[in-house]
Enzyme design. Structure first.
Site, short mmCIF file in Angstrom:
data_model
loop_
_atom_site.label_atom_id
_atom_site.label_comp_id
_atom_site.label_asym_id
_atom_site.label_seq_id
_atom_site.Cartn_x
_atom_site.Cartn_y
_atom_site.Cartn_z
N CYS A 174 0.64 -1.20 -0.06
CA CYS A 174 -0.07 0.12 -0.01
C CYS A 174 0.67 1.19 0.03
O CYS A 174 0.32 2.28 -0.09
CB CYS A 174 -0.87 0.07 1.04
SG CYS A 174 -1.85 -1.64 1.37
N HIS B 199 -3.08 8.11 5.37
CA HIS B 199 -3.14 6.83 4.95
C HIS B 199 -4.68 6.26 5.43
O HIS B 199 -5.25 5.57 4.55
CB HIS B 199 -2.14 5.70 5.49
CG HIS B 199 -2.16 4.42 4.89
ND1 HIS B 199 -2.09 4.14 3.47
CD2 HIS B 199 -1.90 3.09 5.48
CE1 HIS B 199 -2.01 2.91 3.29
NE2 HIS B 199 -2.08 2.23 4.47
N GLU C 62 -1.63 5.63 13.17
CA GLU C 62 -1.19 6.72 12.50
C GLU C 62 -1.24 7.97 13.15
O GLU C 62 -0.64 8.91 13.31
CB GLU C 62 -1.98 6.73 10.96
CG GLU C 62 -1.50 8.00 10.19
CD GLU C 62 -2.27 7.87 8.79
OE1 GLU C 62 -1.96 8.59 7.98
OE2 GLU C 62 -3.15 6.97 8.53
N LYS D 261 -9.86 7.54 1.31
CA LYS D 261 -10.30 6.24 1.34
C LYS D 261 -11.81 5.95 1.84
O LYS D 261 -12.13 5.07 1.63
CB LYS D 261 -9.35 5.03 2.18
CG LYS D 261 -7.91 4.95 1.63
CD LYS D 261 -7.08 4.01 2.52
CE LYS D 261 -5.76 3.83 1.79
NZ LYS D 261 -4.80 5.06 2.18
N HIS E 58 -9.75 1.52 -0.42
CA HIS E 58 -8.20 1.13 -0.45
C HIS E 58 -8.01 0.61 -1.72
O HIS E 58 -7.94 -0.46 -2.05
CB HIS E 58 -7.79 0.32 0.75
CG HIS E 58 -6.37 0.47 0.96
ND1 HIS E 58 -5.26 0.92 0.28
CD2 HIS E 58 -5.75 0.02 2.22
CE1 HIS E 58 -4.26 0.67 0.83
NE2 HIS E 58 -4.36 0.44 2.05
N PHE F 167 1.82 -3.34 4.09
CA PHE F 167 2.22 -4.64 4.65
C PHE F 167 3.67 -4.84 4.52
O PHE F 167 4.19 -4.51 3.75
CB PHE F 167 1.39 -5.67 3.93
CG PHE F 167 -0.13 -5.90 4.26
CD1 PHE F 167 -0.56 -5.16 5.29
CD2 PHE F 167 -0.81 -7.08 3.85
CE1 PHE F 167 -2.00 -5.65 5.83
CE2 PHE F 167 -2.03 -7.31 4.17
CZ PHE F 167 -2.69 -6.49 5.13
#
Length: 412
Positions: free
Chosen positions: A162, A302, A313, A334, A339, A398
């Site tokens: 991502c 994010h 975050e 998002k 996403h 990830f």
């Protein structure tokens, strides 16, 4: 030192195609999440997502070429062409050896992989398509774009889940600064919204299962969030060396002035709960930009709508910005487009760049009850009108991959 500016934007998204329609939809809080329609969902554990509906590659690829290109490639070619057009870039006049392409993808041609595996299991290995490999491998999006525009300079496909798009833009930024390129088409593309990917994320309990209200499933920083919603699309930016852009009279959206890249080295999927790696990436971007924390107006977060990421975050932002956190606008694209994995950072950067142009920060829809553990200043369900001069885009993937890009209003 050579400076890097943004001169073109291209968008394929679940709420609109083209940067102007995309921005209008974001301002209005349009929701791109709903039932899936482009494949058989009979065996799909979560039958909703943020889908690019009615996409036709015909304006950007001929029919024969499109049939030999996975959907992920089609998105990339379309977004790159739109960015080139938006930049009024005559690619034939460029030095081809200083014209590059950095378009990443987290999963590449997952639909092609799934279909050919099924063919082999049902009909045998000899029936696998001779185009399987070039349709499947992640770097083929950069290859298609380079061939179409004769970009013979640096050509790299970043794959960092991502964080892919922000890393693509950041590495392109460094490439232009060190004079290895004058122009780079940078961003990300993803078309992984298929049953096999959804099943994998569902097995991890990473995606929302709000079956009764899918349109409210993506709710970053809300206390009732239960996972992200998968999306798809592509975002491509024209990154250009400043003098090169000025000589041709290009419109400049903003200047890319900083980039931070770090790794949590903590867990294969979960972020470091302390936010230490994310905070270091933010600090690196600020350091490159030569900004103090209080110089930043806005962060496009994010903001995935997962329990762990949103909390992490928020912790990282407050660790870096301290008391300024309460004055710092934060939102999550998002909430509307889901996403989009490897394309997420680029699509979110396009949104944030429009905030500099328009003086408006788009809403974070579905935010009904802010999680008290997310102690940041979130833009809620209505857009905010405010001047934006300096902003950050956060992307975390990830594997603990962290990427942060810093942009500012262009001043000669």
């Amino acid at each position: 030192m050579r400076r890097v500016v943004v001169t073109g934007l291209g968008v394929v998204s679940p709420i609109a195609i083209g940067k102007d329609n995309y921005w209008q939809a974001l301002r209005e809080g349009k929701n791109g999440i709903g039932p899936l329609t482009t494949f058989d969902i009979s065996d799909c554990p979560v039958p909703f997502g943020a889908e690019v509906k009615d996409f036709d590659p015909a304006p950007w690829m001929d029919n024969k070429e499109a049939k030999r290109a996975d959907r992920v490639i089609q998105f990339a070619v379309a977004a790159a062409d739109m960015a080139v057009t938006d930049a009024k870039l005559d690619t034939k006049s460029l030095d081809p050896y200083k014209f590059g392409v950095y378009i990443g993808s987290g999963q590449g041609g997952i639909e092609t992989t799934f279909n050919n595996f099924k063919t082999m299991m049902e009909k045998g290995a000899k029936r696998v398509s001779p185009f399987f490999i070039p349709m499947m491998i992640s770097n083929m999006s950069t290859a298609y774009v380079a061939i179409k525009h004769q970009a013979k300079g640096p050509n790299i496909c970043v794959v960092t889940a991502c964080a892919t798009s922000v890393h693509s833009m950041g590495e392109a930024y460094h490439t232009i600064i060190r004079d290895d390129a004058d122009v780079i088409l940078a961003g990300g593309t993803e078309a992984a919204l298929r049953s096999i990917s959804i099943a994998g994320f569902a097995a991890m309990k990473a995606i929302s299962t709000r079956m009764d209200e899918p349109e409210k499933a993506s709710r970053p920083f809300d206390i009732d969030r239960d996972g992200f919603v998968m999306g798809e699309g592509a975002g491509v930016l024209v990154l250009e060396e400043l003098e090169h852009a000025l000589k041709r009279g290009a419109h400049i959206y903003a200047e890319l002035v900083g980039y931070g890249s770090t790794c949590d080295a903590s867990h294969i999927t979960a972020p470091d709960p302390r936010g230490e790696g994310a905070a270091r990436a933010i600090r690196k971007a600020l350091s490159h930009a030569k900004w103090l924390p209080e110089d930043v107006d806005y962060i496009n977060a994010h903001g995935t709508s997962t329990q762990l990421n949103d909390k992490m975050e928020s912790i990282a932002i407050r660790a870096v910005f301290g008391d300024h956190t309460d004055k710092l606008y934060v939102n999550s694209t998002k909430s509307m487009i889901g996403h989009c994995l490897g394309a997420a950072g680029a699509l979110e950067t396009v949104a944030a760049l429009q905030s500099i142009e328009e003086g408006i920060i788009h809403p974070t829809i579905n935010l009904e009850n802010l999680d008290p553990e997310c102690r940041i200043n979130i833009v809620g369900t209505s857009a905010v009108e405010t001047p934006v001069s300096r902003f950050l885009v956060n992307s975390f993937g990830f594997g603990g991959h962290n990427g942060v890009a810093a942009f500012q209003k262009f001043e000669e």
